[in-house]
Design a protein around this motif. Structure first.
Motif, PDB file in Angstrom:
ATOM      1  N   ASP A   1       0.915  -1.808  -0.371  1.00 28.41           N
ATOM      2  CA  ASP A   1      -0.277  -0.130   0.247  1.00 28.41           C
ATOM      3  C   ASP A   1       1.027   1.119  -0.155  1.00 28.41           C
ATOM      4  O   ASP A   1       2.253   1.105   0.606  1.00 28.41           O
ATOM      5  CB  ASP A   1      -1.213  -0.143   0.816  1.00 28.41           C
ATOM      6  N   ILE A   2       0.760   2.055  -0.665  1.00 27.01           N
ATOM      7  CA  ILE A   2       1.871   3.067  -1.181  1.00 27.01           C
ATOM      8  C   ILE A   2       1.409   5.027  -1.172  1.00 27.01           C
ATOM      9  O   ILE A   2      -0.166   4.579  -1.998  1.00 27.01           O
ATOM     10  CB  ILE A   2       2.654   3.294  -2.658  1.00 27.01           C
ATOM     11  N   LEU A   3       1.393   5.191   0.014  1.00 30.99           N
ATOM     12  CA  LEU A   3       0.520   6.610  -0.207  1.00 30.99           C
ATOM     13  C   LEU A   3       1.038   7.610  -1.538  1.00 30.99           C
ATOM     14  O   LEU A   3       2.314   7.695  -0.647  1.00 30.99           O
ATOM     15  CB  LEU A   3       0.250   7.220   1.404  1.00 30.99           C
ATOM     16  N   ILE A   4       0.600   8.647  -1.772  1.00 30.56           N
ATOM     17  CA  ILE A   4       1.441   9.591  -2.586  1.00 30.56           C
ATOM     18  C   ILE A   4       0.399  10.435  -2.749  1.00 30.56           C
ATOM     19  O   ILE A   4      -1.008  10.669  -2.570  1.00 30.56           O
ATOM     20  CB  ILE A   4       1.830   8.979  -3.888  1.00 30.56           C
ATOM     21  N   ALA A   5       0.573  11.734  -2.559  1.00 29.29           N
ATOM     22  CA  ALA A   5      -0.032  12.758  -3.267  1.00 29.29           C
ATOM     23  C   ALA A   5      -0.606  12.879  -4.391  1.00 29.29           C
ATOM     24  O   ALA A   5       0.173  12.474  -5.685  1.00 29.29           O
ATOM     25  CB  ALA A   5       0.919  14.323  -2.820  1.00 29.29           C
TER      26      ALA A   5
ATOM     27  N   PRO B   1       6.230   9.708  -1.509  1.00 30.73           N
ATOM     28  CA  PRO B   1       5.572   8.895  -1.360  1.00 30.73           C
ATOM     29  C   PRO B   1       6.292   7.754  -0.546  1.00 30.73           C
ATOM     30  O   PRO B   1       7.592   7.837  -0.476  1.00 30.73           O
ATOM     31  CB  PRO B   1       5.596   7.760  -2.941  1.00 30.73           C
ATOM     32  N   SER B   2       5.209   6.890   0.260  1.00 29.35           N
ATOM     33  CA  SER B   2       5.261   6.224   1.065  1.00 29.35           C
ATOM     34  C   SER B   2       4.520   4.903   1.425  1.00 29.35           C
ATOM     35  O   SER B   2       3.251   4.885   0.761  1.00 29.35           O
ATOM     36  CB  SER B   2       5.150   6.914   2.523  1.00 29.35           C
ATOM     37  N   ILE B   3       5.755   3.647   1.648  1.00 29.25           N
ATOM     38  CA  ILE B   3       5.099   2.607   1.871  1.00 29.25           C
ATOM     39  C   ILE B   3       4.217   2.328   3.283  1.00 29.25           C
ATOM     40  O   ILE B   3       5.328   2.263   4.272  1.00 29.25           O
ATOM     41  CB  ILE B   3       6.118   1.757   1.334  1.00 29.25           C
ATOM     42  N   ILE B   4       2.815   2.364   2.736  1.00 27.98           N
ATOM     43  CA  ILE B   4       2.129   2.089   4.745  1.00 27.98           C
ATOM     44  C   ILE B   4       1.768   0.627   5.077  1.00 27.98           C
ATOM     45  O   ILE B   4       1.700   0.647   5.953  1.00 27.98           O
ATOM     46  CB  ILE B   4       1.190   3.318   4.380  1.00 27.98           C
ATOM     47  N   LEU B   5       2.092  -0.178   3.446  1.00 27.64           N
ATOM     48  CA  LEU B   5       1.845  -1.821   4.165  1.00 27.64           C
ATOM     49  C   LEU B   5       2.217  -2.353   3.208  1.00 27.64           C
ATOM     50  O   LEU B   5       2.263  -2.191   2.375  1.00 27.64           O
ATOM     51  CB  LEU B   5       0.072  -1.459   4.349  1.00 27.64           C
ATOM     52  N   SER B   6       3.492  -3.535   3.979  1.00 27.68           N
ATOM     53  CA  SER B   6       3.894  -3.900   3.281  1.00 27.68           C
ATOM     54  C   SER B   6       3.608  -5.353   3.589  1.00 27.68           C
ATOM     55  O   SER B   6       4.082  -6.304   4.520  1.00 27.68           O
ATOM     56  CB  SER B   6       5.710  -4.211   3.349  1.00 27.68           C
TER      57      SER B   6
END
Length: 149
Positions: free
Chosen positions: A21-25, A126-131
């Motif tokens: 799961d990746i969070l990005i603007a 961008p950040s990885i919030i779940l792997s």
């Protein structure tokens, strides 16, 4: 700038789910999303790749290419967009928008990407919030080259 949460599922031969799961603007471009995906799966990111706008049936739609490979061709209705010039929010047609990422056209790594959430504020990077699951090594898939030549 709002944030978009994407689930990126690696289509693999393994019988286990491998996703990030990746969070990005939403104002970020597809090149940033591409780099985040490569980093999250520990891939080098040094091969050709394209995103495709998709639908609920995972059909390939408009292409968003890593590099400008365009040429003068009047038969093409809409030439591919280029990742660095394509802002993610401009390609969101559905609340659960789907994209397909094809990486390394010889090995055909396929990533199925679905918008699964929105945040009031997007991250600076961008950040990885779940792997979940271990990604196979990038070179573990053999190139699909026709040996009959």
């Amino acid at each position: 700038m709002p944030g978009l949460k994407f689930r990126v599922l690696l289509d693999s031969d393994k019988n286990e789910e491998i996703f990030r799961d990746i969070l990005i603007a939403d104002s970020d471009n597809f090149e940033s999303l591409y780099q985040a995906i490569m980093k999250s799966f520990l891939f080098k990111g040094d091969q050709m790749a394209s995103f495709y706008v998709s639908n609920d049936n995972w059909d390939k739609g408009h292409e968003i290419s890593l590099m400008d490979m365009s040429y003068e061709d009047d038969s093409i209705d809409s030439p591919p967009a280029i990742m660095k010039d394509a802002t993610i929010k401009n390609f969101l047609e559905e609340p659960d928008q789907k994209f397909i990422l094809v990486y390394d056209f010889m090995r055909m790594w396929i990533f199925l990407i679905e918008l699964i959430g929105y945040e009031k504020e997007g991250p600076e990077q961008p950040s990885i919030i779940l792997s979940v699951g271990m990604a196979p090594p990038e070179d573990s898939r053999t190139a699909a080259i026709d040996d009959t030549m």
